[in-house]
Design an enzyme around this catalytic site. Structure first.
Site, PDB file in Angstrom:
ATOM      1  N   CYS A   1       1.585   2.443  11.498  1.00  0.00           N
ATOM      2  CA  CYS A   1       2.713   3.169  10.850  1.00  0.00           C
ATOM      3  C   CYS A   1       2.770   4.512  11.530  1.00  0.00           C
ATOM      4  O   CYS A   1       3.572   5.282  11.188  1.00  0.00           O
ATOM      5  CB  CYS A   1       2.274   3.598   9.274  1.00  0.00           C
TER       6      CYS A   1
ATOM      7  N   THR B   1      11.868  -6.327 -10.266  1.00  0.00           N
ATOM      8  CA  THR B   1      11.429  -7.694 -10.748  1.00  0.00           C
ATOM      9  C   THR B   1      10.002  -7.996  -9.958  1.00  0.00           C
ATOM     10  O   THR B   1       9.826  -7.703  -8.770  1.00  0.00           O
ATOM     11  CB  THR B   1      12.367  -8.775 -10.388  1.00  0.00           C
TER      12      THR B   1
ATOM     13  N   SER C   1      -3.363  -3.554  -0.396  1.00  0.00           N
ATOM     14  CA  SER C   1      -2.363  -4.437  -0.040  1.00  0.00           C
ATOM     15  C   SER C   1      -2.699  -5.686   0.316  1.00  0.00           C
ATOM     16  O   SER C   1      -3.481  -6.015   1.331  1.00  0.00           O
ATOM     17  CB  SER C   1      -1.418  -3.526   1.176  1.00  0.00           C
TER      18      SER C   1
ATOM     19  N   GLN D   1      -7.639  -0.496   3.410  1.00  0.00           N
ATOM     20  CA  GLN D   1      -8.232  -0.936   4.788  1.00  0.00           C
ATOM     21  C   GLN D   1      -9.713  -1.266   4.267  1.00  0.00           C
ATOM     22  O   GLN D   1     -10.140  -1.969   4.985  1.00  0.00           O
ATOM     23  CB  GLN D   1      -8.485   0.048   5.782  1.00  0.00           C
TER      24      GLN D   1
ATOM     25  N   GLY E   1       0.885  -1.309  -0.001  1.00  0.00           N
ATOM     26  CA  GLY E   1      -0.025  -0.027  -0.074  1.00  0.00           C
ATOM     27  C   GLY E   1       0.773   1.099   0.178  1.00  0.00           C
ATOM     28  O   GLY E   1       0.321   2.320  -0.811  1.00  0.00           O
TER      29      GLY E   1
END
Length: 373
Positions: free
Chosen positions: A320, A235, A197, A177, A69
């Site tokens: 976070c 990658t 995410s 979320q 995310g």
């Protein structure tokens, strides 16, 4: 220990884990390589791209895979700015956005962009008229998170999206979320980009996806980038993407079942708080799995530590920002002031959470409040 921090991260779904191992063992080629082994990896990658296009009800040409995310938000915002449809340097966002969005906004502010941050109304949402009044002639971009990670409210993305279209403003929404808890197909139609995410819906960490409106013209953030159509360098994590796809398929298939489960658990938990309910402010939520609350006179950090000692993992807000010991952004956006701004705790429920788990947590919190109040 009983886990109540699913908004921060979920355990990896067993079927998704098995797919990850299978893909990493059998589809190990670089998806950009031109030999047969690379082609096999690319086929799996494109199957996953098609699945997420189906979930969002969009063209697969707009699906790009990322490391999660935070990277998705950063790249989506920078990409939209590279393809802005009119002149201007004004951006609208919310006060309670994820740190990856707010940090990007700060970087843009330092580069000369003018940023307006909108507060919440008393219900934990951005008022549509407040958004309308913030629009200027030079507004070129808006970024509003779909689901608040701390109290579980959903923002009026479709109405805000209509305003953005009316004023030629590109619109991004962080759906990290909300995806896996609600159907975001209507949100995808209202925005120019959105992010998800994997580890928020029982997929692996380190993988996510962005939808970017394929009708837009944009430039790669890093010149010369070839992976993911130039959207992202590096990658591609095909095993992680395949595992995330399995987790997403399960989440989308069982949306109503899980929602009913969370509603039941939420009610049980709130009933268990009855002896100290007058001390508690519990915020209304559109996502029943998210319970944001304050206990009058007790810091959230104290309650979290006491709960941890009793074998319950809860949090004091978005993962976070917790390490910074900063006040909850949501509380600030709601206008909570003084000592009360640090009283916030968050309890988030998961598929594995049982009725007895929430009852035991409620009983523990009652004891903590009585002993420390």
């Amino acid at each position: 220990m009983k886990y109540f921090d699913y908004a921060a991260s979920c355990p990896l779904d067993q079927e998704a884990a098995e797919v990850y191992v299978k893909a990493a063992s059998s589809y190990y080629g670089n998806s950009s390589s031109l030999h047969d082994i690379g082609d096999q990896a690319n086929e799996l990658l494109e199957y996953s791209r098609n699945q997420f296009a189906r979930f969002f009800e969009v063209s697969k040409d707009g699906i790009y895979f990322t490391s999660g995310g935070s990277e998705g938000n950063y790249l989506a915002l920078q990409t939209l700015l590279s393809g802005k449809v009119k002149r201007g340097n004004h951006i609208i966002t919310g006060m309670a956005e994820h740190s990856s969005v707010l940090n990007t906004m700060e970087k843009l502010r330092q580069a000369g962009w003018d940023i307006t941050k909108l507060p919440f109304d008393s219900g934990g949402r951005i008022d549509v008229e407040t958004f309308r009044n913030a629009i200027r002639e030079d507004t070129v971009l808006a970024s509003i998170q779909h689901a608040n990670p701390e109290i579980g409210t959903l923002q009026p993305i479709e109405k805000i999206g209509a305003l953005c279209r009316e004023h030629n403003i590109l619109f991004h929404s962080d759906c990290v979320q909300s995806f896996g808890k609600v159907d975001v197909a209507q949100i995808a139609r209202a925005v120019d980009s959105l992010t998800i995410s994997g580890h928020k819906f029982y997929g692996p960490k380190g993988v996510g996806a962005v939808y970017l409106n394929p009708a837009l013209r944009w430039e790669s953030y890093a010149p010369g980038t070839t992976h993911e159509g130039g959207f992202r360098a590096g990658t591609v994590n095909v095993p992680g993407i395949a595992a995330m796809t399995v987790a997403a398929e399960k989440a989308m298939k069982n949306l109503e079942v899980y929602e009913e489960h969370y509603h039941m658990l939420r009610e049980e938990f709130l009933q268990s708080l009855a002896p100290v309910r007058s001390w508690c402010t519990v915020y209304e939520a559109d996502l029943p799995s998210t319970i944001g609350m304050r206990v009058d006179g007790l810091e959230g950090q104290l309650i979290m530590n006491e709960a941890n000692l009793r074998g319950f993992a809860i949090s004091t807000g978005s993962a976070c920002q917790v390490s910074l010991q900063a006040p909850s952004k949501t509380m600030v956006a709601l206008g909570v002031e003084g000592k009360a701004v640090k009283e916030f705790i968050r309890i988030t429920l998961g598929r594995e959470t049982k009725v007895e788990d929430v009852r035991e947590l409620g009983e523990a919190l009652v004891k903590i409040v009585r002993e420390n109040g």
